[in-house]
Design a protein around this motif. Structure first.
Motif, PDB file in Angstrom:
ATOM      1  N   VAL A   1       0.844  -1.205   0.000  1.00 21.30           N
ATOM      2  CA  VAL A   1       0.000   0.000   0.000  1.00 21.30           C
ATOM      3  C   VAL A   1       0.878   1.253   0.000  1.00 21.30           C
ATOM      4  O   VAL A   1       0.540   2.278  -0.580  1.00 21.30           O
ATOM      5  N   MET A   2       2.052   1.146   0.624  1.00 22.18           N
ATOM      6  CA  MET A   2       2.952   2.296   0.680  1.00 22.18           C
ATOM      7  C   MET A   2       3.855   2.405  -0.554  1.00 22.18           C
ATOM      8  O   MET A   2       4.805   3.166  -0.581  1.00 22.18           O
ATOM      9  N   GLY A   3       3.545   1.599  -1.585  1.00 18.30           N
ATOM     10  CA  GLY A   3       4.306   1.700  -2.834  1.00 18.30           C
ATOM     11  C   GLY A   3       5.608   0.938  -2.846  1.00 18.30           C
ATOM     12  O   GLY A   3       6.487   1.185  -3.664  1.00 18.30           O
ATOM     13  N   GLN A   4       5.778  -0.006  -1.924  1.00 19.52           N
ATOM     14  CA  GLN A   4       7.012  -0.792  -1.845  1.00 19.52           C
ATOM     15  C   GLN A   4       6.767  -2.197  -2.417  1.00 19.52           C
ATOM     16  O   GLN A   4       5.617  -2.616  -2.512  1.00 19.52           O
ATOM     17  N   PRO A   5       7.847  -2.933  -2.700  1.00 20.02           N
ATOM     18  CA  PRO A   5       7.656  -4.352  -3.007  1.00 20.02           C
ATOM     19  C   PRO A   5       7.040  -5.020  -1.780  1.00 20.02           C
ATOM     20  O   PRO A   5       7.365  -4.659  -0.649  1.00 20.02           O
ATOM     21  N   GLY A   6       6.138  -5.965  -2.002  1.00 25.63           N
ATOM     22  CA  GLY A   6       5.412  -6.570  -0.885  1.00 25.63           C
ATOM     23  C   GLY A   6       6.206  -7.588  -0.120  1.00 25.63           C
ATOM     24  O   GLY A   6       5.901  -8.773  -0.160  1.00 25.63           O
ATOM     25  N   GLU A   7       7.209  -7.123   0.605  1.00 24.41           N
ATOM     26  CA  GLU A   7       7.992  -8.046   1.427  1.00 24.41           C
ATOM     27  C   GLU A   7       7.525  -7.951   2.868  1.00 24.41           C
ATOM     28  O   GLU A   7       7.404  -6.861   3.409  1.00 24.41           O
ATOM     29  N   PRO A   8       7.286  -9.111   3.507  1.00 26.77           N
ATOM     30  CA  PRO A   8       6.831  -9.074   4.901  1.00 26.77           C
ATOM     31  C   PRO A   8       7.939  -8.575   5.821  1.00 26.77           C
ATOM     32  O   PRO A   8       9.116  -8.637   5.474  1.00 26.77           O
ATOM     33  N   SER A   9       7.549  -8.079   6.988  1.00 27.38           N
ATOM     34  CA  SER A   9       8.566  -7.717   7.967  1.00 27.38           C
ATOM     35  C   SER A   9       8.304  -8.462   9.266  1.00 27.38           C
ATOM     36  O   SER A   9       7.234  -9.028   9.479  1.00 27.38           O
ATOM     37  N   GLN A  10       9.312  -8.438  10.103  1.00 23.50           N
ATOM     38  CA  GLN A  10       9.275  -9.164  11.376  1.00 23.50           C
ATOM     39  C   GLN A  10       8.141  -8.645  12.267  1.00 23.50           C
ATOM     40  O   GLN A  10       7.936  -7.439  12.364  1.00 23.50           O
ATOM     41  N   ARG A  11       7.393  -9.571  12.881  1.00 26.70           N
ATOM     42  CA  ARG A  11       6.409  -9.154  13.873  1.00 26.70           C
ATOM     43  C   ARG A  11       6.834  -9.737  15.210  1.00 26.70           C
ATOM     44  O   ARG A  11       7.223 -10.911  15.215  1.00 26.70           O
ATOM     45  N   PRO A  12       6.683  -9.077  16.372  1.00 27.18           N
ATOM     46  CA  PRO A  12       6.261  -7.696  16.548  1.00 27.18           C
ATOM     47  C   PRO A  12       7.277  -6.683  15.990  1.00 27.18           C
ATOM     48  O   PRO A  12       8.397  -7.101  15.751  1.00 27.18           O
ATOM     49  N   PRO A  13       6.890  -5.433  15.812  1.00 27.37           N
ATOM     50  CA  PRO A  13       5.588  -4.882  16.155  1.00 27.37           C
ATOM     51  C   PRO A  13       4.493  -5.361  15.215  1.00 27.37           C
ATOM     52  O   PRO A  13       4.714  -5.470  14.018  1.00 27.37           O
ATOM     53  N   PHE A  14       3.339  -5.635  15.752  1.00 29.74           N
ATOM     54  CA  PHE A  14       2.196  -6.033  14.947  1.00 29.74           C
ATOM     55  C   PHE A  14       1.577  -4.798  14.289  1.00 29.74           C
ATOM     56  O   PHE A  14       1.724  -3.690  14.815  1.00 29.74           O
TER      57      PHE A  14
END
Lengths: 152, 631
Positions: B328-341
């Motif tokens: 949504v922020m215009g970046q490649p859709g790579e997941p990030s570490q959770r937390p923070p959720f």
């Protein structure tokens, strides 16, 4: 299909040159030109301040973008699970043989680009093929030549 | 005559909403004869556009009205057309063709409900007889496909014109929003959703109310909510159907969520492959804005909320929350570490709540009818209903909504009508690429989140793909890994490399080059990918492999030890021949064979030259006498 720099500029203006709207900007360019032409990417990079490296990364990350020109008609074979088990891969093989290209390629006369898509959400009609905006359901190898005949 | 949707005035109080609903009833319960054509994407693919045009043509004399609706769910028999006569009732017709339009018109003009191609009657329509010799037309409630269904999320799909906010209101739409805004505190909305026991319908099944509460409690003033409509699971299409058939239900659900959590902005992230869903949603947003139900001071209250649509770029991993936010922020859709959720730090670093389409669509029903109306359905831990897409080798394909806890057997055999063409049932796959395949001896499993987990698969977004004896389970596992290999974003090593290595092994097995050691290596690699991947995609990626190994190990062993594919799917391990007894010499196979490998005299048994046969199965598909043997 090609795209003029004026058109690229107007797409950029529509999105306020906002880097957060980059995917949407690229989608509009792709819709207009059929792919993401290098000069257009360069222009977007200059105007939004996003590096070409990052543009390239977006262009290759998302399946809906193509960095090379595509054919006049886009033939998408659905590779969803329902289509797979109801013979979608055989339909793809048939299209590859008839069009003499592999999935992802464009025919020499630039008439067709053959692509696969992960699921069109028409699973009840599996196997499904989409040509441009038209969806064909319950496709068999036998029906393929007839479908292609509709497109000139 | 095409029904036009009247413009609406601003809704500020219950009386305004009632006025809007009255407008909707005028078209919904028209005083004129009326036909509705199911024109969701699946209907159009089945030919509904031509039917619609033909009906419009027949209605030029204004003798009846023609309108569009979404999908009723019984996709197998689309195009579906619902025909209503005032005082006589409504009948649903199946597999309608453009030619059939004239007959429908003829019946209506004679003052009768059509008797041909009838599927069922609706809303207590008195008994009518169908085609001669076929007896009375069953009611909706009697029809095997609908009998055990309970529609909440799909409550309006196929019953209203999705472009009409008035018809949505006529079926009780936006009442829940008005109720919440005028008589409920935000916390009460959250409490009701919690009490209802609604859990995330996108796959993981996290309790929705709890998720909302976490977001609501964040000290940050600015909060976002997102609707995940990036329906990526192959074989599942309920989100498309809801957005195409009832977009306002999702919008109202989001409005309720925004009010409960204190969010002022929202995003709907939709797949770019769903153009009609985007179109319907855009229309819904603009109508809601015009009616004062979206934007500043909604329904005259202090609550303001606006929503924008973001089209996805086509990446399966974007169904994962953190990847979706990046996209949504215009970046490649790579997941990030959770937390923070995301609830703590999501879109632009602000608290963000994400729910999927089906989850949002349930919310207005719960607020309107109370928590008990929802939690009285289902099992101990999984409340309410779930939408499933019943597809694959099954007689009645379609979209169904049933109370949680219905068994697989009831779903597949009673609603689904059993396996296609009378073949033998082999497995049902749930949960998409993150799920697994369940065998025949688990058919009596009641379907809820926990039961599916204990069997090694997941609920996922609700894809239910039925497989028969001609489906190779090793090939299915290979198929999913092939899918996931391409869709893995590549950020973490276990997922990127592990999936690729597992796929290599499965390719070897499918080619007949597998060894017994491969199975142990496959299991070991699967465990590593499961344990060490960063996001849900990798953590669940081995499920299709692990469940097929658990339930269908013999099929793997046949490939390895006997170099045989019992289902006749793996190209390297099958051959084709012609049964001379059955072959009539009709030469149909000769005409379709791309490698000219079939020869023989007319009206005499033919032969396949195996040295040139490319195993494309074209002959197998066309033979009308079952003379082509695949083994």
């Amino acid at each position: 299909m090609e795209i003029t720099m004026d058109k690229v500029d107007s797409i950029l203006l529509d999105h306020n040159y906002d880097p957060a709207s980059l995917i949407s900007i690229l989608q509009s360019v792709q819709k207009e030109a059929g792919y993401l032409p290098y000069p257009a990417m360069l222009r977007i990079s200059e105007r939004t301040g996003v590096s070409m490296a990052k543009m390239q990364s977006l262009g290759t990350f998302y399946r809906s973008f193509s960095l090379v020109p595509t054919g006049k008609h886009k033939v998408c074979v659905c590779m969803g699970t329902a289509c797979h088990i109801r013979g979608g891969h055989q339909v793809l093989d048939k299209l590859e043989r008839d069009l003499e290209v592999k999935a992802g390629e464009t025919t020499a006369d630039r008439k067709f680009t053959l692509e696969t898509v992960r699921c069109l959400g028409c699973c009840s009609l599996a196997p499904v093929v989409k040509v441009d905006e038209n969806i064909y359901g319950r496709v068999t190898q036998n029906k393929v030549p007839k479908i292609l005949r509709d497109y000139t | 005559m095409e029904t036009t949707v009247k413009t609406v005035q601003s809704v500020k109080k219950a009386a305004d909403l009632e006025a809007l609903a009255k407008l909707g009833r005028e078209t919904l319960e028209s005083l004129k004869p009326k036909v509705m054509v199911g024109m969701a994407s699946c209907g159009i693919a089945a030919g509904a556009e031509e039917v619609y045009k033909a009906l419009l043509h027949e209605a030029q004399d204004q003798s009846f009205e023609v309108t569009k609706t979404g999908c009723l769910g019984f996709c197998q028999v689309e195009p579906l057309v619902s025909v209503s006569l005032p005082k006589q009732g409504t009948v649903i017709l199946k597999k309608v063709t453009a030619q059939g339009a004239a007959e429908i018109a003829k019946a209506l003009k004679a003052g009768n409900l059509p008797a041909k191609d009838t599927l069922c009657t609706l809303n207590g329509t008195p008994r009518i007889s169908g085609e001669s010799g076929k007896g009375a037309v069953p009611s909706y409630e009697e029809l095997g496909f609908f009998k055990k269904q309970k529609k909440i999320a799909l409550r309006n799909c196929g019953f209203i014109n999705p472009d009409s906010i008035a018809e949505y209101a006529a079926r009780g739409g936006y009442k829940a929003l008005l109720k919440a805004l005028t008589s409920m505190k935000p916390q009460e909305v959250i409490d009701t959703v919690k009490k209802a026991g609604l859990r995330g319908r996108g796959g993981a099944g996290f309790p929705t109310g709890v998720k909302w509460e976490i977001t609501a409690k964040q000290p940050e003033k600015e909060k976002f909510i997102i609707c995940n409509a990036d329906e990526g699971d192959p074989g599942a299409y309920m989100d498309r159907s809801i957005l195409e058939g009832d977009p306002h239900s999702v919008l109202e659900g989001m409005l309720l969520g925004a009010y409960a959590m204190g969010a002022s902005q929202g995003v709907v992230y939709v797949r770019d492959e769903y153009p009609q869903a985007i179109e319907k949603l855009e229309k819904a947003l603009s109508d809601a804005r015009a009616a004062g139900l979206l934007g500043k001071n909604i329904a005259g209250s202090k609550f303001s909320f606006d929503l924008r649509i973001v089209r996805g770029g086509g990446a399966f991993v974007c169904g994962e929350e953190t990847a979706l936010i990046a996209s949504v922020m215009g970046q490649p859709g790579e997941p990030s570490q959770r937390p923070p959720f995301p609830a703590q730090s999501g879109l632009w670093g602000k608290p963000t709540n994400i729910n999927n389409v089906e989850t949002w669509a349930n919310v207005p029903y719960i607020i309107q009818n109370g928590a008990e109306s929802f939690n009285s359905l289902g099992t101990k831990t999984s409340k309410g209903t779930k939408v499933f897409s019943l597809v694959g080798k099954i007689s009645n394909t379609g979209l169904i909504e049933v109370p949680m806890g219905l068994t697989l057997r009831e779903t597949v055999f009673e609603i689904g009508g059993g396996v296609l063409n009378g073949k033998k049932f082999k497995a049902v796959q749930t949960g998409g690429p993150s799920g697994g395949c369940l065998p025949e001896n688990l058919l009596d499993l009641p379907v809820d989140y926990e039961q599916l987990n204990s069997a090694g698969t997941i609920m996922g977004s609700g894809g239910m793909i039925v497989m028969d004896e001609e489906t190779c389970m090793v090939d299915v596992a290979r198929y999913f890994l092939d899918f996931l290999k391409e869709e893995s974003c590549g950020k973490c090593t276990p997922c990127r490399e592990g999936i690729s290595k597992m796929l290599d092994i499965l390719n070897r097995i499918c080619e007949g080059k597998g060894t017994e050691k491969d199975l142990a290596l496959l299991e070991e690699t699967a465990q590593a990918v499961k344990d060490f991947s960063l996001c849900g995609l990798g953590q669940t990626a081995p499920n299709p492999v692990l469940t097929t190994l658990r339930y269908f190990r013999k099929e793997y062993e046949s490939h390895i030890k006997d170099h045989r594919c019992p289902a006749g799917v793996c190209k390297n391990l099958v051959t084709y021949r012609i049964d001379a007894e059955k072959c009539t010499g009709c030469t149909l196979c000769v005409s379709v064979c791309p490698s000219n490998s079939i020869s023989g005299e007319k009206k005499k048994p033919h032969k396949i030259d195996l040295s040139t046969c490319i195993k494309c199965a074209a002959c197998y598909e066309v033979c009308n006498f079952g003379a082509i043997i695949r083994e």
